[in-house]
Motif scaffolding. Sequence first.
Motif, PDB file in Angstrom:
ATOM      1  N   GLY A 289       0.777  -1.234   0.000  1.00 51.81           N
ATOM      2  CA  GLY A 289       0.000   0.000   0.000  1.00 51.81           C
ATOM      3  C   GLY A 289       0.803   1.275   0.000  1.00 51.81           C
ATOM      4  N   PHE A 290       2.134   1.180  -0.078  1.00 48.79           N
ATOM      5  CA  PHE A 290       2.999   2.360  -0.111  1.00 48.79           C
ATOM      6  C   PHE A 290       3.938   2.225  -1.314  1.00 48.79           C
ATOM      7  CE2 PHE A 290       1.846   1.873   4.331  1.00 48.79           C
ATOM      8  CZ  PHE A 290       1.528   3.175   4.716  1.00 48.79           C
ATOM      9  N   LYS A 291       3.863   3.160  -2.249  1.00 48.83           N
ATOM     10  CA  LYS A 291       4.750   3.136  -3.392  1.00 48.83           C
ATOM     11  C   LYS A 291       6.147   3.590  -2.989  1.00 48.83           C
ATOM     12  CE  LYS A 291       1.294   4.003  -7.001  1.00 48.83           C
ATOM     13  NZ  LYS A 291       0.894   4.914  -8.109  1.00 48.83           N
ATOM     14  N   ASP A 292       7.154   3.020  -3.656  1.00 53.36           N
ATOM     15  CA  ASP A 292       8.500   3.520  -3.417  1.00 53.36           C
ATOM     16  C   ASP A 292       8.820   4.625  -4.427  1.00 53.36           C
ATOM     17  OD1 ASP A 292       9.131   2.296  -5.814  1.00 53.36           O
ATOM     18  OD2 ASP A 292      10.337   0.698  -4.922  1.00 53.36           O
ATOM     19  N   TYR A 293       9.969   5.258  -4.267  1.00 51.62           N
ATOM     20  CA  TYR A 293      10.269   6.418  -5.105  1.00 51.62           C
ATOM     21  C   TYR A 293      10.552   6.042  -6.559  1.00 51.62           C
ATOM     22  CZ  TYR A 293      15.331   5.442  -5.038  1.00 51.62           C
ATOM     23  OH  TYR A 293      16.578   4.879  -5.203  1.00 51.62           O
TER      24      TYR A 293
ATOM     25  N   VAL B 106       6.515  -1.163  -0.959  1.00 48.82           N
ATOM     26  CA  VAL B 106       7.847  -0.828  -0.450  1.00 48.82           C
ATOM     27  C   VAL B 106       8.530  -2.104   0.043  1.00 48.82           C
ATOM     28  CG1 VAL B 106       9.087   0.292   1.438  1.00 48.82           C
ATOM     29  CG2 VAL B 106       7.368   1.562   0.155  1.00 48.82           C
ATOM     30  N   THR B 107       9.697  -2.402  -0.492  1.00 46.57           N
ATOM     31  CA  THR B 107      10.509  -3.513  -0.007  1.00 46.57           C
ATOM     32  C   THR B 107      11.457  -2.969   1.050  1.00 46.57           C
ATOM     33  OG1 THR B 107      10.387  -4.687  -2.123  1.00 46.57           O
ATOM     34  CG2 THR B 107      12.154  -5.316  -0.611  1.00 46.57           C
ATOM     35  N   LEU B 108      11.203  -3.329   2.301  1.00 46.38           N
ATOM     36  CA  LEU B 108      12.007  -2.796   3.399  1.00 46.38           C
ATOM     37  C   LEU B 108      13.426  -3.360   3.358  1.00 46.38           C
ATOM     38  CD1 LEU B 108      11.628  -0.845   5.752  1.00 46.38           C
ATOM     39  CD2 LEU B 108      11.081  -2.807   7.211  1.00 46.38           C
ATOM     40  N   PHE B 109      13.540  -4.671   3.122  1.00 49.50           N
ATOM     41  CA  PHE B 109      14.845  -5.301   2.912  1.00 49.50           C
ATOM     42  C   PHE B 109      14.635  -6.603   2.163  1.00 49.50           C
ATOM     43  CE2 PHE B 109      13.481  -6.456   7.253  1.00 49.50           C
ATOM     44  CZ  PHE B 109      13.416  -7.835   7.146  1.00 49.50           C
ATOM     45  N   ASP B 110      15.721  -7.098   1.589  1.00 51.58           N
ATOM     46  CA  ASP B 110      15.617  -8.309   0.768  1.00 51.58           C
ATOM     47  C   ASP B 110      16.979  -8.988   0.727  1.00 51.58           C
ATOM     48  OD1 ASP B 110      14.880 -10.289  -0.944  1.00 51.58           O
ATOM     49  OD2 ASP B 110      14.728  -9.033  -2.732  1.00 51.58           O
ATOM     50  N   GLY B 111      16.979 -10.320   0.893  1.00 48.80           N
ATOM     51  CA  GLY B 111      18.197 -11.105   0.731  1.00 48.80           C
ATOM     52  C   GLY B 111      19.296 -10.722   1.692  1.00 48.80           C
ATOM     53  N   LYS B 112      20.462 -10.423   1.141  1.00 45.31           N
ATOM     54  CA  LYS B 112      21.648 -10.162   1.955  1.00 45.31           C
ATOM     55  C   LYS B 112      21.632  -8.771   2.609  1.00 45.31           C
ATOM     56  CE  LYS B 112      24.610 -13.298  -0.676  1.00 45.31           C
ATOM     57  NZ  LYS B 112      25.856 -13.437  -1.490  1.00 45.31           N
TER      58      LYS B 112
ATOM     59  N   MET C 204      21.090 -15.704  25.528  1.00 47.06           N
ATOM     60  CA  MET C 204      21.310 -15.989  24.115  1.00 47.06           C
ATOM     61  C   MET C 204      21.813 -14.720  23.429  1.00 47.06           C
ATOM     62  SD  MET C 204      18.489 -17.281  21.315  1.00 47.06           S
ATOM     63  CE  MET C 204      17.393 -15.927  21.703  1.00 47.06           C
ATOM     64  N   ASP C 205      22.793 -14.872  22.563  1.00 42.12           N
ATOM     65  CA  ASP C 205      23.306 -13.734  21.799  1.00 42.12           C
ATOM     66  C   ASP C 205      22.443 -13.518  20.555  1.00 42.12           C
ATOM     67  OD1 ASP C 205      26.053 -12.775  22.933  1.00 42.12           O
ATOM     68  OD2 ASP C 205      26.102 -14.962  23.076  1.00 42.12           O
ATOM     69  N   VAL C 206      22.144 -12.257  20.302  1.00 39.99           N
ATOM     70  CA  VAL C 206      21.365 -11.875  19.125  1.00 39.99           C
ATOM     71  C   VAL C 206      22.192 -10.890  18.316  1.00 39.99           C
ATOM     72  CG1 VAL C 206      19.227 -10.856  18.280  1.00 39.99           C
ATOM     73  CG2 VAL C 206      19.216 -12.158  20.422  1.00 39.99           C
ATOM     74  N   GLU C 207      22.410 -11.205  17.060  1.00 38.55           N
ATOM     75  CA  GLU C 207      23.143 -10.306  16.173  1.00 38.55           C
ATOM     76  C   GLU C 207      22.259  -9.987  14.972  1.00 38.55           C
ATOM     77  OE1 GLU C 207      27.489  -9.825  13.939  1.00 38.55           O
ATOM     78  OE2 GLU C 207      26.974 -11.694  14.969  1.00 38.55           O
ATOM     79  N   TRP C 208      21.937  -8.699  14.841  1.00 32.43           N
ATOM     80  CA  TRP C 208      21.008  -8.250  13.805  1.00 32.43           C
ATOM     81  C   TRP C 208      21.697  -7.187  12.962  1.00 32.43           C
ATOM     82  CZ3 TRP C 208      16.065  -4.859  14.746  1.00 32.43           C
ATOM     83  CH2 TRP C 208      15.216  -4.940  13.636  1.00 32.43           C
ATOM     84  N   LYS C 209      21.652  -7.344  11.653  1.00 37.45           N
ATOM     85  CA  LYS C 209      22.253  -6.392  10.736  1.00 37.45           C
ATOM     86  C   LYS C 209      21.250  -6.028   9.648  1.00 37.45           C
ATOM     87  CE  LYS C 209      27.001  -8.157  11.279  1.00 37.45           C
ATOM     88  NZ  LYS C 209      28.166  -8.752  10.562  1.00 37.45           N
ATOM     89  N   ASP C 210      21.351  -4.802   9.170  1.00 42.51           N
ATOM     90  CA  ASP C 210      20.435  -4.359   8.117  1.00 42.51           C
ATOM     91  C   ASP C 210      21.085  -3.230   7.337  1.00 42.51           C
ATOM     92  OD1 ASP C 210      18.212  -3.904   6.522  1.00 42.51           O
ATOM     93  OD2 ASP C 210      17.315  -2.509   7.954  1.00 42.51           O
ATOM     94  N   LYS C 211      21.026  -3.319   6.039  1.00 40.59           N
ATOM     95  CA  LYS C 211      21.464  -2.246   5.171  1.00 40.59           C
ATOM     96  C   LYS C 211      20.213  -1.481   4.770  1.00 40.59           C
ATOM     97  CE  LYS C 211      25.303  -1.705   1.962  1.00 40.59           C
ATOM     98  NZ  LYS C 211      26.125  -2.360   0.934  1.00 40.59           N
ATOM     99  N   CYS C 212      20.023  -0.332   5.424  1.00 42.92           N
ATOM    100  CA  CYS C 212      18.786   0.437   5.297  1.00 42.92           C
ATOM    101  C   CYS C 212      18.660   1.024   3.891  1.00 42.92           C
ATOM    102  CB  CYS C 212      18.768   1.535   6.358  1.00 42.92           C
ATOM    103  SG  CYS C 212      17.304   2.548   6.352  1.00 42.92           S
ATOM    104  N   ARG C 213      17.612   0.658   3.198  1.00 43.16           N
ATOM    105  CA  ARG C 213      17.424   1.090   1.815  1.00 43.16           C
ATOM    106  C   ARG C 213      16.920   2.528   1.722  1.00 43.16           C
ATOM    107  NH1 ARG C 213      14.759  -3.467  -2.138  1.00 43.16           N
ATOM    108  NH2 ARG C 213      16.365  -5.065  -1.910  1.00 43.16           N
ATOM    109  N   GLN C 214      17.311   3.199   0.652  1.00 42.54           N
ATOM    110  CA  GLN C 214      16.725   4.499   0.336  1.00 42.54           C
ATOM    111  C   GLN C 214      15.320   4.264  -0.208  1.00 42.54           C
ATOM    112  OE1 GLN C 214      18.949   6.892  -2.471  1.00 42.54           O
ATOM    113  NE2 GLN C 214      17.274   8.342  -2.755  1.00 42.54           N
TER     114      GLN C 214
END
Length: 627
Positions: A106-110, A116-122, A198-208
């Motif tokens: 319901g939200f178009k990207d630019y 809107v794809t918040l994140f994908d794959g790697k 428990m150790d939690v490691e979270w990474k994200d490359k924030c998309r434009q």
Amino acid sequence: MDKNTITGFVLIAALLIGFSWFNKPSDEEIAQQRTQDSIANVQKEKAKQQQAANAAAAKAMAKIDTTAAFHEALAGKAQKVTLKNQKVELTFNSKGATVEKTVIKGFKDYKGNKDVTLFDGKDQSLNFMLAGKETNLITSDMYFTPSEVTDSTVVFTASAAEGKSLTISYTLGKDYMLHASIQANGMSGMFAPNYNAMDVEWKDKCRQQEKGFTFENRYATLTYHLTEGGTDYLGETKELTDEAVEDNIDWVAFKNQFFSAVMIAKNDFGKNAKMTSIPQEKGSGYLKQYGAKMKTFFDPTGKQPTELEFYYGPNDFRLLQNVEEESKFGKELEMQRLVYLGWPLFRIINRWFTIYVFDWLTALDINMGIVLILITMLLKFITFPLVKKSYMSSAKMRVLRPKLDALTKKYDKPEDQMMKQQAMMAEYSKYGVSPLSGCLPMLIQMPIWIAMFNFVPNAIQLRGESFLWINDLSTYDPIIEWGTNIWLIGDHLSLTCILFCVANVLYSIMTMRQQRDQMVGQQAEQMKAMQWMMYLMPVMFFFMFNDYSAGLNFYYFVSLFFSAAIMWTLRKTTNDEKLLAILEAKYQENKNNPKKTSGLAARLEAMQKQAEELRKQREELERRRNN
């Protein structure tokens, strides 16, 4: 510069050059150092390769070692599982049993895509790590088996010998909330007796996600909520790696301007979590590289699961308020703080006024540009009585100017400046005029301007909304664009920014004329000298606001237009002769029926009398000297 000085500089230069030459290493020493550096680099590279080979060998041995825990789970084939509802679609990878792709509907990207794809794959990774007695369990290396799959639920299981297993269950809510439960079965003997984290490691490359990279990047922040209350975030522009958070936290959010990925822990994330935020280059398609290394509760016996919740959705103030009701943890999450409303004073204005008015107007289903105009008109209507009172005070000072000019001529000597100021203040006091009230319009408007400066860029309702020539109120509206980046300007010219700056110049001219009409003597001269600063400010605003959203520039333009219209109307409807007559009548009334003065008026009267006595004494001394 004399001969001795030149000679001194030459000798110092010769000394420095000689010292540098004397300490310069020989060719043999340079060659030897290069050889040593090369050997060190080769040894360092070999060590890295050996470390990687050892890790790969250990992993390979674990796969073939039938006695190793979860050896079967270290080999397999990745499967994709999708959970979805009308708001969001989540794709899981059975290797690691975590979300690898999030699509917000319901939200178009630019770029024009319908969602809107918040994140994908790697771009994103989430890893749970358990430190066992003999080996560490790393979920990202394990292949889980999915079961009980529906549109809203899935259970991932990694099995080991002797009935041991690790289960990760997911349940998707009605909109953007995902509940996760991690549970051990028969694994207590694999861990130390006191093992409970428990150790939690979270990474994200924030998309434009928006057209304006620079503007969006200002609002992209790694944000977290402290368990004891309040939120904090890493700086938007600094490169920060493994920044320690000393207190327990409830949740951590990888946030861009209008969307966020949030991880919430039922039993908190422990102290000394490490947070990372690294800004990315313009044109890369990404805003920040986020990272979070944390610890949370884990029960090896399996009696109590580790529970987490995830929010993948828009930064909508009202929606985020409702997240607490949907959460199963019963915590005061304050996730609406992801919508930044400014410092305390400005947050109060936005929280208890702007948002309610904005909600009411948007419920009418009218264009967002019209909403901004109506909000501006409402604010002007509310502040009009104070603005009018301030203007009338300025008008009184204007009509009293001839009397003040007489005082300026009376106290024209440099040593009389203090007495002149005191006499002028006393004159104002007689007619009930305050010279400070002329600043009131600016003091009234500044908190509102700053509050809207924080509100408009964070209002997701403006995203993608068009008005007149503006295609998207949430980003800049270029009338011309070019490929290269020019210092201070960027790669475009925003029309609403130009309109705002031009309106600012015209309004400055109007206010300067008004202030000049009420100033006398040295004040008027100082005002002329300060004019260039008033003209310079709109130019500075252009460089600041050219990248800002069209909605914010449009609001400032409309606000200045209405301010100028109000000032012009008040000026045209004010009769200076009648106003002066009213002031004179009031002065005569006070003179015939004197009242005991107190406070500032009494102090001014005493200072004026004292100044007058000093003036008479000085004149008497001068008269005696002359005689």
